[in-house]
Design a protein around this motif. Sequence first.
Motif, short mmCIF file in Angstrom:
data_model
loop_
_atom_site.label_atom_id
_atom_site.label_comp_id
_atom_site.label_asym_id
_atom_site.label_seq_id
_atom_site.Cartn_x
_atom_site.Cartn_y
_atom_site.Cartn_z
N CYS A 16 0.95 -1.17 -0.08
CA CYS A 16 0.02 0.09 -0.15
C CYS A 16 0.82 1.21 0.11
O CYS A 16 1.90 1.04 0.80
CB CYS A 16 -0.84 0.04 1.31
N PRO A 17 0.95 2.14 -0.83
CA PRO A 17 1.52 3.46 -0.87
C PRO A 17 1.38 4.22 0.36
O PRO A 17 2.28 5.07 0.49
CB PRO A 17 1.05 4.22 -2.21
N ARG A 18 0.20 4.22 0.85
CA ARG A 18 -0.07 5.09 2.20
C ARG A 18 0.53 4.47 3.42
O ARG A 18 1.08 5.12 4.10
CB ARG A 18 -1.51 5.15 2.32
N CYS A 19 0.09 3.13 3.63
CA CYS A 19 0.72 2.57 5.07
C CYS A 19 1.91 1.67 5.06
O CYS A 19 2.45 1.37 5.75
CB CYS A 19 -0.48 1.94 5.77
N GLY A 20 2.22 1.05 3.84
CA GLY A 20 3.31 0.06 3.27
C GLY A 20 3.09 -1.06 3.72
O GLY A 20 3.84 -2.01 3.59
N HIS A 21 1.87 -1.50 4.28
CA HIS A 21 1.46 -2.98 4.32
C HIS A 21 1.30 -3.61 3.09
O HIS A 21 0.74 -3.26 2.05
CB HIS A 21 0.06 -3.32 5.27
N ALA A 22 1.78 -4.87 3.11
CA ALA A 22 1.33 -5.94 1.95
C ALA A 22 0.10 -6.31 1.82
O ALA A 22 -0.75 -6.60 2.98
CB ALA A 22 2.50 -7.07 1.89
N PHE A 23 -0.54 -6.46 0.55
CA PHE A 23 -1.96 -7.03 0.40
C PHE A 23 -1.93 -7.81 -0.80
O PHE A 23 -1.04 -7.27 -1.63
CB PHE A 23 -2.91 -5.91 0.73
N ASP A 24 -3.08 -8.37 -1.25
CA ASP A 24 -3.26 -9.11 -2.31
C ASP A 24 -4.08 -8.25 -3.18
O ASP A 24 -5.15 -7.66 -2.77
CB ASP A 24 -4.03 -10.37 -2.17
N CYS A 34 -10.98 -8.50 -8.19
CA CYS A 34 -10.46 -7.97 -7.02
C CYS A 34 -11.49 -7.79 -5.92
O CYS A 34 -12.55 -7.18 -6.18
CB CYS A 34 -9.45 -6.82 -7.08
N TRP A 35 -11.15 -7.61 -4.52
CA TRP A 35 -11.63 -7.45 -3.33
C TRP A 35 -12.35 -6.12 -3.71
O TRP A 35 -13.33 -5.72 -2.78
CB TRP A 35 -11.12 -7.85 -2.28
N CYS A 36 -11.35 -5.11 -4.34
CA CYS A 36 -12.10 -3.59 -4.01
C CYS A 36 -13.35 -3.34 -5.11
O CYS A 36 -13.74 -2.42 -4.95
CB CYS A 36 -10.69 -2.63 -4.56
N ARG A 37 -13.49 -4.32 -6.02
CA ARG A 37 -14.60 -4.08 -6.91
C ARG A 37 -15.84 -4.13 -5.83
O ARG A 37 -16.83 -3.45 -6.42
CB ARG A 37 -14.70 -5.35 -7.82
N PRO A 56 -7.00 -2.95 1.77
CA PRO A 56 -8.52 -2.72 2.14
C PRO A 56 -8.73 -1.72 3.24
O PRO A 56 -9.73 -1.00 3.31
CB PRO A 56 -8.70 -4.10 2.69
N GLU A 57 -7.79 -1.45 4.27
CA GLU A 57 -7.76 -0.70 5.49
C GLU A 57 -7.84 0.88 5.11
O GLU A 57 -8.61 1.37 5.28
CB GLU A 57 -7.04 -0.99 6.72
N CYS A 58 -6.72 1.04 4.22
CA CYS A 58 -6.54 2.37 3.68
C CYS A 58 -7.78 2.98 2.69
O CYS A 58 -8.29 3.87 2.74
CB CYS A 58 -5.30 2.66 3.20
N SER A 61 -10.63 3.54 4.80
CA SER A 61 -10.58 4.92 5.56
C SER A 61 -10.93 6.22 4.41
O SER A 61 -11.45 7.02 4.86
CB SER A 61 -9.22 4.96 6.15
N GLU A 62 -10.37 6.05 3.21
CA GLU A 62 -10.42 6.94 2.14
C GLU A 62 -12.10 7.18 1.93
O GLU A 62 -12.41 8.27 1.85
CB GLU A 62 -9.47 6.59 1.00
N ILE A 63 -12.89 6.15 1.57
CA ILE A 63 -14.24 6.12 1.43
C ILE A 63 -14.87 6.61 2.33
O ILE A 63 -15.82 7.64 2.33
CB ILE A 63 -14.64 4.67 1.04
N ALA A 64 -14.59 6.44 3.92
CA ALA A 64 -15.32 7.06 4.83
C ALA A 64 -15.16 8.37 4.98
O ALA A 64 -15.99 9.39 5.29
CB ALA A 64 -14.72 6.13 6.24
N SER A 65 -13.51 8.92 4.82
CA SER A 65 -13.40 10.27 4.72
C SER A 65 -14.09 11.00 3.56
O SER A 65 -14.68 12.23 3.92
CB SER A 65 -11.92 10.38 4.58
N ALA A 66 -14.45 10.64 2.48
CA ALA A 66 -15.01 11.13 1.32
C ALA A 66 -16.60 11.25 1.70
O ALA A 66 -17.17 12.37 1.60
CB ALA A 66 -14.85 10.34 0.03
#
Length: 77
Positions: A16-24, A34-37, A56-58, A61-66
């Motif tokens: 993730c470019p925001r938090c640096g965590h690895a994800f699929d 993809c899960w994001c769909r 997924p977490e970031c 968070s971005e969706i909630a912020s919007a």
Amino acid sequence: MSASDSSSQDVVSVRCPRCGHAFDCGARAKDITCWCRAMPALPVARLDAGSGCLCPECLASEIASARRSGAPGAPDG
């Protein structure tokens, strides 16, 4: 295992470019599945095409912020 045996839904591990965590990330696989769909879309103003996919977490968070900011095109919910 031959190439025809591999799943068309293989995912690619990215950071993730925001938090640096690895994800699929399924969107970077051969077929765009993809899960994001399943998540609400972000308003265009919130997208940064050069930054890559959020975890997924970031993304949540971005969706909630919007939603909180009432951004035009923000998902309802």
